[in-house]
Write an enzyme that holds these catalytic residues in place. Structure first.
Site: not given
Ligand code: IFM
Length: 457
Positions: A299, A301, A166, A76, A121, A357
């Site tokens: 995405n 985290y 995002e 990606r 992006h 992500e």
């Molecule tokens: O690096 C970023 C990415 O560009 C978008 N999502 C989160 C990642 C980590 O912060």
């Protein structure tokens, strides 16, 4: 062996244009808002810029070879809008810019790696920002012209498109909190920007489909499950608001439910929306945003903890508990949050899902023998992929997983201080070293099974 993934499950890795390409002024590329933001004193750590980054613009054949070594079935990446349209308003794309992505897509296909293309992006042409950027409705129409050119030029070979990455970050971090380009601090402007981002998504979906009728088209949202910090009613209410602000404000319109009424009322109360309908909301917009998608990109985290407002304050996200494990960027390691999120998305929305992500920042560099022993990153991946496999076992329609990131790269306001890669990059020499986590991920991609015993604690 641990849990197994279905045979067709996609194992990939992700990057984005500004974070890796470099070659900032080559082949007619125009400046983007991130070029400007990086040059604004005090905005990016160490004054870092994406001028060179990982030099991927020149080193892409080497990077495809690394992807092969990692056994990736998909990659990606995003397109730099200002390489196609340096000011965003040209009537035709710049050939040299398009040719770069032609070579990249052809190279991937020859290597047996499926390209997944993100259109936006975050590198908006600066000239469009000068005309109002995402706060201006016209930018949505410029985006559609970009999507039209992309579909025309790549739609014969690319079968997976993501309109936006995002939009919360582009809209809220960029226009409300001032922590991303263009660096504004105006909540009302941020809500207009978010609206035009979502509108442009809905307008672009049918345009991409027109050029690539068999393609799968989706959008990627950064989603953060929120949990109350305690069992008090105040914390529960705060958690609802955090969820409305980060998650539902995006999930609901994309799924045809319009903006969530409770969150709308909070924004009115906070003075971010006027008492009447805001001028940016026009008849038909909510239908447009709900263009049917083939998948929702997720995405993930970390999670958020909600704390109720003290008198005179807003509800807020609080720091994770001190005993919790954190990555080097300070984000709590919370794999249960991913499982909860996937189950909730399946239950409440039902769109097929892809993790576009997930990953962790750890500084670990090469040891004396040159090997990068990033065991903490392996543990992070193992626990989150386990959550994915468990979600599938529990009925979630999850089709793939993209590790963030293929390479260490430019981490926005953090500059080069944070390393998310499966591959270490020595920025002085541009030498790449596959980390232990990369080898671990390659084994998983090859076998489709999570190793039970090899995961370090
Ligand atoms: O690096 C970023 C990415 O560009 C978008 N999502 C989160 C990642 C980590 O912060």
């Amino acid at each position: 062996m641990g849990r197994r993934f279905p045979r067709q499950f996609v194992f990939g890795a992700a990057t984005s244009s500004y974070q890796i390409e470099g070659a900032a002024s080559e082949d007619g590329r125009g400046p983007s808002i991130w070029d400007t933001y990086c040059r604004t004193p005090g905005k990016v750590q160490n004054g870092d810029t994406g001028d060179v980054a990982c030099d991927h613009y020149h080193r892409w054949p080497e990077d495809i070879a690394l992807m092969k070594e990692l056994s990736l079935s998909a990659y990606r990446f995003s397109l730099a809008w200002p390489r196609w349209f340096p000011t965003g308003t040209e009537s035709a794309p710049v050939e040299a810019g398009v040719a770069f992505y032609d070579r990249l897509v052809d190279g991937l296909l020859q290597a047996g790696i499926t390209p997944w293309v993100t259109l936006y992006h975050w590198d908006l042409p600066q000239a469009l920002q000068d005309r109002g950027g995402w706060a201006d409705r016209d930018t949505a129409h410029r985006f559609v012209a970009f999507a039209d050119a992309v579909g025309q030029r790549l739609g014969d070979r690319v079968q997976h498109f993501i309109t936006h990455n995002e939009p919360w970050c582009a809209g809220v971090l960029g226009h409300w909190l001032g922590r991303h380009a263009p660096g504004h601090r105006d909540p009302a402007e941020a809500l207009a920007a978010v609206h035009h981002l979502l509108l442009s998504h809905g307008l672009a979906v049918p345009v991409l489909r027109q050029h690539a009728p068999a393609a799968e088209v989706g959008i990627t949202l950064n989603l953060t499950p929120a949990y109350p910090a305690s069992d008090s009613i105040g914390d529960a209410l705060a958690t609802e608001r955090i969820d409305g602000h980060i998650n539902r404000w995006f999930l609901d319109p994309v799924h045809g439910r319009g903006y969530p009424a409770d969150q709308w009322a909070h924004y009115v109360e906070e003075g971010h929306l006027g008492k009447a309908e805001p001028t940016w909301l026009r008849p038909g917009d909510l239908d447009t945003m709900a263009a049917p998608i083939d998948f929702l990109g997720v995405n993930y985290y970390s999670r958020a903890l909600g704390r109720g407002p003290e008198p005179g304050n807003h509800p807020r996200t609080i720091e994770p508990p001190p005993q919790s494990s954190k990555t080097d960027i300070g984000w709590e390691v919370a794999p249960q949050g991913l499982l909860d999120l996937l189950l909730r998305l399946q239950r409440d929305y039902g769109t097929p899902l892809v993790i576009t992500e997930n990953g962790a920042a750890y500084h670990t560099g090469p040891d004396e023998d040159g090997r990068v022993r990033d065991t903490a990153r392996i543990a992070y991946y193992a626990s989150h992929l386990d959550a994915c496999a468990l979600a599938i076992e529990q009925g979630v329609d999850l089709g793939g997983y993209f590790a963030w990131s293929l390479l260490d790269n430019f981490e926005w306001a953090e500059g080069y201080s944070q390393r998310f890669g499966l591959v270490y990059v020595d920025y002085a020499t541009q030498r790449r070293v596959i980390k232990d986590s990369g080898r671990w991920y390659a084994d998983l991609a090859r076998t489709g099974a999570l190793p039970e015993t090899e995961v370090p604690g």
